[in-house]
Enzyme design. Structure first.
Site, PDB file in Angstrom:
ATOM      1  N   TRP A  64       0.830  -1.207   0.000  1.00  0.00           N
ATOM      2  CA  TRP A  64       0.000   0.000   0.000  1.00  0.00           C
ATOM      3  C   TRP A  64       0.858   1.249   0.000  1.00  0.00           C
ATOM      4  O   TRP A  64       0.587   2.217  -0.715  1.00  0.00           O
ATOM      5  CB  TRP A  64      -0.991  -0.038   1.166  1.00  0.00           C
ATOM      6  CG  TRP A  64      -2.089   0.995   1.144  1.00  0.00           C
ATOM      7  CD1 TRP A  64      -2.564   1.673   2.220  1.00  0.00           C
ATOM      8  CD2 TRP A  64      -2.879   1.443   0.015  1.00  0.00           C
ATOM      9  NE1 TRP A  64      -3.590   2.531   1.840  1.00  0.00           N
ATOM     10  CE2 TRP A  64      -3.788   2.405   0.486  1.00  0.00           C
ATOM     11  CE3 TRP A  64      -2.870   1.131  -1.346  1.00  0.00           C
ATOM     12  CZ2 TRP A  64      -4.701   3.059  -0.340  1.00  0.00           C
ATOM     13  CZ3 TRP A  64      -3.781   1.788  -2.187  1.00  0.00           C
ATOM     14  CH2 TRP A  64      -4.683   2.733  -1.673  1.00  0.00           C
TER      15      TRP A  64
ATOM     16  N   LYS B 229      -4.176   0.714   8.749  1.00  0.00           N
ATOM     17  CA  LYS B 229      -5.464   0.431   9.382  1.00  0.00           C
ATOM     18  C   LYS B 229      -5.273  -0.540  10.524  1.00  0.00           C
ATOM     19  O   LYS B 229      -4.727  -1.622  10.338  1.00  0.00           O
ATOM     20  CB  LYS B 229      -6.422  -0.167   8.361  1.00  0.00           C
ATOM     21  CG  LYS B 229      -6.821   0.789   7.240  1.00  0.00           C
ATOM     22  CD  LYS B 229      -7.631   0.066   6.174  1.00  0.00           C
ATOM     23  CE  LYS B 229      -7.920   0.995   4.988  1.00  0.00           C
ATOM     24  NZ  LYS B 229      -8.486   0.257   3.845  1.00  0.00           N
TER      25      LYS B 229
ATOM     26  N   GLY C 155     -10.587   3.709   3.052  1.00  0.00           N
ATOM     27  CA  GLY C 155     -11.572   3.371   2.024  1.00  0.00           C
ATOM     28  C   GLY C 155     -11.248   2.050   1.348  1.00  0.00           C
ATOM     29  O   GLY C 155     -10.235   1.431   1.648  1.00  0.00           O
TER      30      GLY C 155
ATOM     31  N   SER D  17      -9.657  -0.173  -0.928  1.00  0.00           N
ATOM     32  CA  SER D  17      -8.480   0.089  -1.764  1.00  0.00           C
ATOM     33  C   SER D  17      -7.478  -1.050  -1.713  1.00  0.00           C
ATOM     34  O   SER D  17      -6.425  -0.921  -1.102  1.00  0.00           O
ATOM     35  CB  SER D  17      -7.809   1.376  -1.291  1.00  0.00           C
ATOM     36  OG  SER D  17      -7.648   1.350   0.126  1.00  0.00           O
TER      37      SER D  17
ATOM     38  N   LYS E  93     -13.540  -3.590  10.379  1.00  0.00           N
ATOM     39  CA  LYS E  93     -14.087  -4.397   9.280  1.00  0.00           C
ATOM     40  C   LYS E  93     -13.392  -5.752   9.162  1.00  0.00           C
ATOM     41  O   LYS E  93     -13.987  -6.708   8.654  1.00  0.00           O
ATOM     42  CB  LYS E  93     -14.002  -3.639   7.950  1.00  0.00           C
ATOM     43  CG  LYS E  93     -12.580  -3.209   7.593  1.00  0.00           C
ATOM     44  CD  LYS E  93     -12.107  -3.826   6.312  1.00  0.00           C
ATOM     45  CE  LYS E  93     -10.598  -3.941   6.245  1.00  0.00           C
ATOM     46  NZ  LYS E  93      -9.835  -2.706   6.232  1.00  0.00           N
TER      47      LYS E  93
ATOM     48  N   ASP F  93     -15.280  -0.139   2.607  1.00  0.00           N
ATOM     49  CA  ASP F  93     -14.142  -1.003   2.908  1.00  0.00           C
ATOM     50  C   ASP F  93     -14.622  -2.386   3.372  1.00  0.00           C
ATOM     51  O   ASP F  93     -14.025  -3.414   3.053  1.00  0.00           O
ATOM     52  CB  ASP F  93     -13.296  -0.340   3.995  1.00  0.00           C
ATOM     53  CG  ASP F  93     -11.869  -0.859   4.003  1.00  0.00           C
ATOM     54  OD1 ASP F  93     -11.522  -1.670   3.130  1.00  0.00           O
ATOM     55  OD2 ASP F  93     -11.108  -0.451   4.902  1.00  0.00           O
TER      56      ASP F  93
ATOM     57  N   THR G 251     -13.575  -5.907   1.632  1.00  0.00           N
ATOM     58  CA  THR G 251     -12.795  -6.861   2.416  1.00  0.00           C
ATOM     59  C   THR G 251     -13.558  -8.162   2.612  1.00  0.00           C
ATOM     60  O   THR G 251     -12.972  -9.239   2.636  1.00  0.00           O
ATOM     61  CB  THR G 251     -12.443  -6.239   3.788  1.00  0.00           C
ATOM     62  OG1 THR G 251     -11.937  -4.930   3.564  1.00  0.00           O
ATOM     63  CG2 THR G 251     -11.410  -7.060   4.508  1.00  0.00           C
TER      64      THR G 251
ATOM     65  N   SER H   5      -8.609 -10.506   0.013  1.00  0.00           N
ATOM     66  CA  SER H   5      -8.621 -10.241   1.452  1.00  0.00           C
ATOM     67  C   SER H   5      -8.008 -11.385   2.254  1.00  0.00           C
ATOM     68  O   SER H   5      -8.472 -12.510   2.249  1.00  0.00           O
ATOM     69  CB  SER H   5     -10.053 -10.018   1.926  1.00  0.00           C
ATOM     70  OG  SER H   5     -10.098 -10.093   3.335  1.00  0.00           O
TER      71      SER H   5
END
Lengths: 340, 340
Positions: B15, B110, B139, B141, B194, B247, B251, B257
């Site tokens: 990322w 995150k 978000g 991504s 999440k 998100d 996910t 994921s």
């Protein structure tokens, strides 16, 4: 002890028959009215549907194609015919003189009526003047999965809370969790409008844009849907529950979704006419795109995704150009117009 | 004319490197600091990552494993190391004496810190006393898709709106739409929590429960996450945007994921230990389940899905029993505790 209710189910399609089975298994006295005599006979004899063979109707469920027989002595009506036939169905019901004054109607058809732009609960109220409480039953519920007992959650929404709670107790079982809500308009709009975004997700799938793009489309779609709903008098929060985002997720992602499939065909370069001829079942999203466009213009609510979807469907706009145009709009605060 | 900014990117993982490329392509002067000297060397020489070969770093991006070099003269810092190393990273940064007073920090990791239960923005503020505005970038991504230019939408949230708008302009491009928001805590919590529901969705996938079940799980998960967030001081509405449900959707549904994959292994009957040994990358959801449980108990917020996920992960509870127990809880109003 649980009270046994006498319930008329108007509409013997996949969702109607599936809900009838839930009610019958919960001990209620259920009679299905089905418009098409051939389908009614098939249901009666085979105790199943050609389009949903995994469903088995218990012997206790009666089936008829005679409206008066279905309605006589029944104080609860489950309305679950295709959305564009709901008005005609209740007009027909009214002519039988068997519609009980004050009967509770549970509306489980999802759609917005052409021309009038009315939601189903309002169509029913406009035809059936002496109706009792009206409840909207909605949420992420492919019949294919509910029919085989896979767990699902639904929303029963009514201005009359006691009617929502009653509906909750009618349908709740081991595999169906029913929540209550007080915003039937929001529930109706979520269930109907999500089909526009399902079409758009199908297009995005065909163009191989990936999961981020779909998630953004769903999130932003939910925002514009919520803005329209608020303007029409619904509550913002309803769109963030089972009947809004829950149904949106299932319809935009599922292999069972007819609207997503139609969008995929269009994304692969077919015209709307070509794509429609390849479909065996109705995809409500095309009509809903027109209604949404009409409502957005009438209420002066910006709905950029609906607008682009309409261009793609009705003006043969190249979908890649639509995505590009959506991406290059000016960006502002995420929650513009959503007060909470 | 656009101002060219000097930006330090702390963390050269998938990322971090992907966001660095976006910034460089937008004309900014970017230097990546990477903790692992081997990864730093690979980035420098191959201009790509072994874990993300589709990414190509432009020649303008410089890479270092020396923190002081990365920070010198840079007034914008993008923090994007694994969440549990953010504190150590900023502690290390502080020792260099090169952290500029008042620098803007954009937090894109995150997670929730173990033990302290702090979100990343708060970890940064607690270590870097002279920090300027802090912005949370979050978000749906997956780096795998952003790296190849598939369209995505992000949220830049800050208590200082000018900083959110600044971040929006830094990252916005043809394929990345960045919205602004004013609730960094809500953005942080959505991005972290999440992962618990992604684990649960993996379990549901393994047990073949279908799309309705997943949609219900996501909808109800979002409700309990929102209840916790509100109690902690975040805004409910944030959870219904890109950094929350957006998100969550990506996910819970995506093949990319890691948390969903881990849940799937557990759903297939593996213990947590067995499942973890088969993973090649960190799945944050396990630690986040512990933090969420701790926060729910401290704040006295009911989080039934988090609780069941914890039972499955840490007490070897049979996942089918968990689903059954979730389905047979008493059902009430859908929006209980969500005021809007």
């Amino acid at each position: 002890m649980k009270q046994i209710e006498k319930i008329a189910v108007l509409g013997g399609g996949t969702w109607g028959a599936t809900l009838a089975v839930v009610l019958a298994k919960n001990g209620h006295d259920v009679m299905i009215w089905e418009y098409n005599p051939d389908v009614a006979r098939f249901l009666q004899e085979k105790r199943s549907l050609a389009t949903l063979p995994q469903l088995v109707l218990p012997a206790s469920i009666r089936i008829t194609d005679t409206m008066a027989d279905a309605l006589a002595g029944r104080s609860i009506i489950l309305s679950v015919t295709p959305s564009q036939t709901v008005r005609a169905t209740f007009e027909k019901a009214a002519t039988t003189n068997k519609l009980e004054p004050g009967a509770m109607v549970i509306s489980a058809s999802k759609g917005i009526e052409h021309e009038t732009c009315l939601t189903m609960d309002r169509v029913i109220k406009s035809v059936y003047a002496q109706v009792g409480p009206v409840v909207v039953l909605s949420g992420p519920s492919h019949a294919e999965e509910v029919a085989v007992g896979k767990p699902a959650g639904l929303l029963a929404a009514s201005e009359i809370i006691a009617a929502a709670v009653k509906t909750q107790s009618l349908f709740s079982c081991d595999t169906l969790r029913v929540y209550t809500g007080d915003d039937p308009l929001g529930a109706e709009l979520g269930g109907a409008l999500k089909n526009v975004y399902a079409l758009a997700c199908g297009v995005v799938d065909a163009l191989d844009y990936g999961d981020n793009t779909k998630a953004a489309l769903i999130s932003r779609g939910l925002m514009e849907m919520t803005r329209l709903g608020k303007k029409l008098g619904a509550k913002a929060v309803t769109f963030f529950g089972l009947s809004g985002l829950g149904d949106m997720i299932v319809t935009c992602g599922s292999k069972h979704s007819r609207n997503r499939l139609l969008g995929e065909k269009i994304g692969h370069g077919k015209t709307l006419e070509q794509a429609l001829t390849e479909m065996t079942q109705v995809a409500e999203g095309v009509a809903t795109t027109r209604s949404a466009l009409q409502l957005a213009s009438r209420e002066q609510v910006p709905m950029p995704i609906v607008e682009e979807m309409a261009h793609v469907l009705f003006n043969n706009k190249n979908p890649r150009q639509s995505i590009h145009d959506l991406m290059s709009r000016q960006t502002g605060p995420e929650m513009e117009g959503i007060t909470i």
